[in-house]
Design an enzyme around this catalytic site. Structure first.
Site, short mmCIF file in Angstrom:
data_model
loop_
_atom_site.label_atom_id
_atom_site.label_comp_id
_atom_site.label_asym_id
_atom_site.label_seq_id
_atom_site.Cartn_x
_atom_site.Cartn_y
_atom_site.Cartn_z
N ARG A 20 0.81 -1.23 0.00
CA ARG A 20 0.00 0.00 0.00
C ARG A 20 0.84 1.27 0.00
O ARG A 20 0.32 2.35 -0.28
CB ARG A 20 -0.93 0.00 1.22
N LYS A 48 1.59 -20.22 6.39
CA LYS A 48 0.71 -20.74 7.43
C LYS A 48 0.22 -19.58 8.29
O LYS A 48 0.86 -18.51 8.30
CB LYS A 48 1.47 -21.77 8.27
N HIS A 72 3.60 -27.18 12.60
CA HIS A 72 4.92 -27.69 12.97
C HIS A 72 4.83 -29.03 13.70
O HIS A 72 5.50 -30.00 13.35
CB HIS A 72 5.66 -26.71 13.90
#
Length: 478
Positions: free
Chosen positions: A48, A158, A250
């Site tokens: 942005r 993730k 994990h």
């Protein structure tokens, strides 16, 4: 090791964030420095901030020098790398920014085919992923059915959703725009050398492979401990919690690597097939079983962190006993503890073997056995240790535990790849072996959702900072 041969463009959404400055730009620079990238490539940052290409290059250099100064081993070469950086100002919710990105990507240049092969990297909060993918399709930048020659791929950080429902929806959106073979769900743990070594240790050594089952192994313990707190990520942690932040990805990926069957071949799909089978065998939790199998904790002071509710019941530590309902591991408990503000930062896996049926060399009834162990250090120490019993010097025939240890740092002269070096290079080259497939993501969330549902309404147990978590977690270990 040779790098990819196709010229390409990597487009980084969230190019002004910490992950890009700490890991992505340093990793791409060093891959270029080591000759691992093709002759022509571009890196386009999307964000942005209203910046020109030159302003973006200056900001990247300043941020990398601030957050990852050790990665700039040659300032002149880093300046040369920065000339491959470009910037597109875009509101991620506005299609106009994506059309500007399309135009920047497709600009003709001297670098042959850099606009044909595109790697999109979503270094953004997970909640932004659906909108980004949707707008890539609207701008003609999706991976399905594009008319340009070459390849298109997307890396997604993730967590992949925050529960099973959101993960299924995210996967649906991704697969509307990209085929599964084009999607790279990244978990940096899978790029660590010691994690890569688990399969080698198991399947290439005759002293381990025949013993890696319920007949010889008593239990497995996986620890993922961090001595620091949430580091300003209060809003994220209020949504994910420790279960979503660490256990779902994990933790369960380490469990799958330890417990998987030998693959039929060393191909990405064959290996990921076996990991998916392990996760499918993990027994889900019920209201009857969960109290004996799970303890959740929250470190004292968490509720005073920025972005955290004053009455928050989000967990920052979890101790879990997993049971695998398959032939190899039936009856073997897999213990996992993960948490923030624990005594020290360490990730390790301890495989404890059963004792012999009779021990003639015990020095007391309480020490009737020295259990053999294989201890895999993942971080900060990258080691493999074997614990066994040996005779104590002297007249008495008694044993003491001793260790033999292998250490990556002292055993090899060459420098290994860091996780982001490896995983970025794998994605460019099209190797999905160390990325997580859709079925594994969704099964992992099924496991986590079963814990959350079974514990609904329970308050995490407080624990002191720099401890090993809730006192009651010891009951999980039987």
């Amino acid at each position: 090791m040779s790098g990819p041969t196709d010229n390409f463009t990597i487009i980084i959404f969230g190019a002004g964030g910490d992950l890009a400055s700490r890991k992505l730009f340093p990793s791409i620079y060093q891959l270029a420095r080591w000759g691992q990238l093709p002759p022509a490539y571009r890196v386009i940052g999307v964000g942005r901030a209203g910046q020109s290409h030159e302003e973006f290059r200056r900001v990247v250099k300043e941020r990398v020098m601030e957050l990852s100064p050790e990665s700039i081993d040659d300032p002149a070469l880093f300046d040369e790398f920065c000339r491959q950086l470009f910037y597109v100002n875009a509101d991620l919710d506005d299609i106009d920014g994506y059309m500007s990105l399309h135009d920047e990507i497709m600009k003709p240049g001297a670098e042959e085919a850099v606009c044909n092969n595109l790697l999109f990297y979503l270094s953004t909060p997970p909640s932004l992923a659906p909108g980004i993918v949707h707008n890539l399709v609207r701008a003609g930048l999706g991976g399905r059915g594009h008319s340009c020659p070459g390849w298109r791929k997307i890396i997604v950080e993730k967590p992949f959703g925050h529960d099973l429902e959101s993960a299924v929806e995210l996967n649906r959106i991704l697969e509307e725009a990209f085929e599964e073979r084009q999607i790279y769900r990244i978990d940096h743990y899978l790029g660590k050398e010691p994690v890569q070594n688990i399969m080698v240790l198991r399947f290439s050594n005759g002293m381990f492979e025949p013993l890696w089952n319920r007949q010889y192994i008593a239990q497995v313990q996986i620890t993922i401990a961090e001595e620091f707190g949430i580091r300003g990520r209060g809003a994220y942690y209020e949504e994910a919690g420790l279960l979503g932040d660490i256990i779902q990805n994990h933790g369960l990926q380490l469990l799958a690597a330890i417990a998987m069957e030998p693959p039929v071949e060393l191909s990405p799909d064959a290996i990921r097939d076996e990991k998916a089978k392990v996760l499918k065998s993990v027994r889900l939790f019920s209201s009857e079983s969960v109290n004996d199998s799970v303890v959740l904790g929250q470190y004292e002071g968490y509720r005073f962190e920025k972005g955290v509710a004053v009455d928050s019941n989000i967990e920052t530590c979890a101790a879990v006993r997993f049971n695998l309902d398959n032939w190899r591991w039936s009856g073997v408990p897999f213990y996992m503890k993960a948490g923030k503000c624990l005594s020290r930062t360490v990730t390790e896996i301890v495989i404890t073997f059963k004792c012999p049926p009779q021990n003639f060399y015990a020095n007391s009834a309480a020490l009737s056995c020295t259990p053999n162990q294989v201890i895999l250090g993942i971080q900060p120490d990258e080691t493999v240790a074997i614990r066994f019993g040996t005779k104590r010097p002297g007249e008495e025939m008694v044993t003491d535990p001793v260790f033999m240890k292998f250490d990556y740092r002292t055993s090899f002269a060459e420098r290994g790849l860091t996780p982001y070096h490896r995983l970025v290079l794998d994605a460019i080259a099209g190797n999905q072996m160390n990325f997580i497939r859709r079925d594994s993501v969704e099964r992992s969330w099924s496991i986590i959702d079963s814990i959350r549902d079974a514990l609904a309404g329970q308050v995490p147990e407080p624990y002191p900072v720099n401890s090993w978590g809730p006192e009651s977690s010891v009951r999980i270990y039987g």
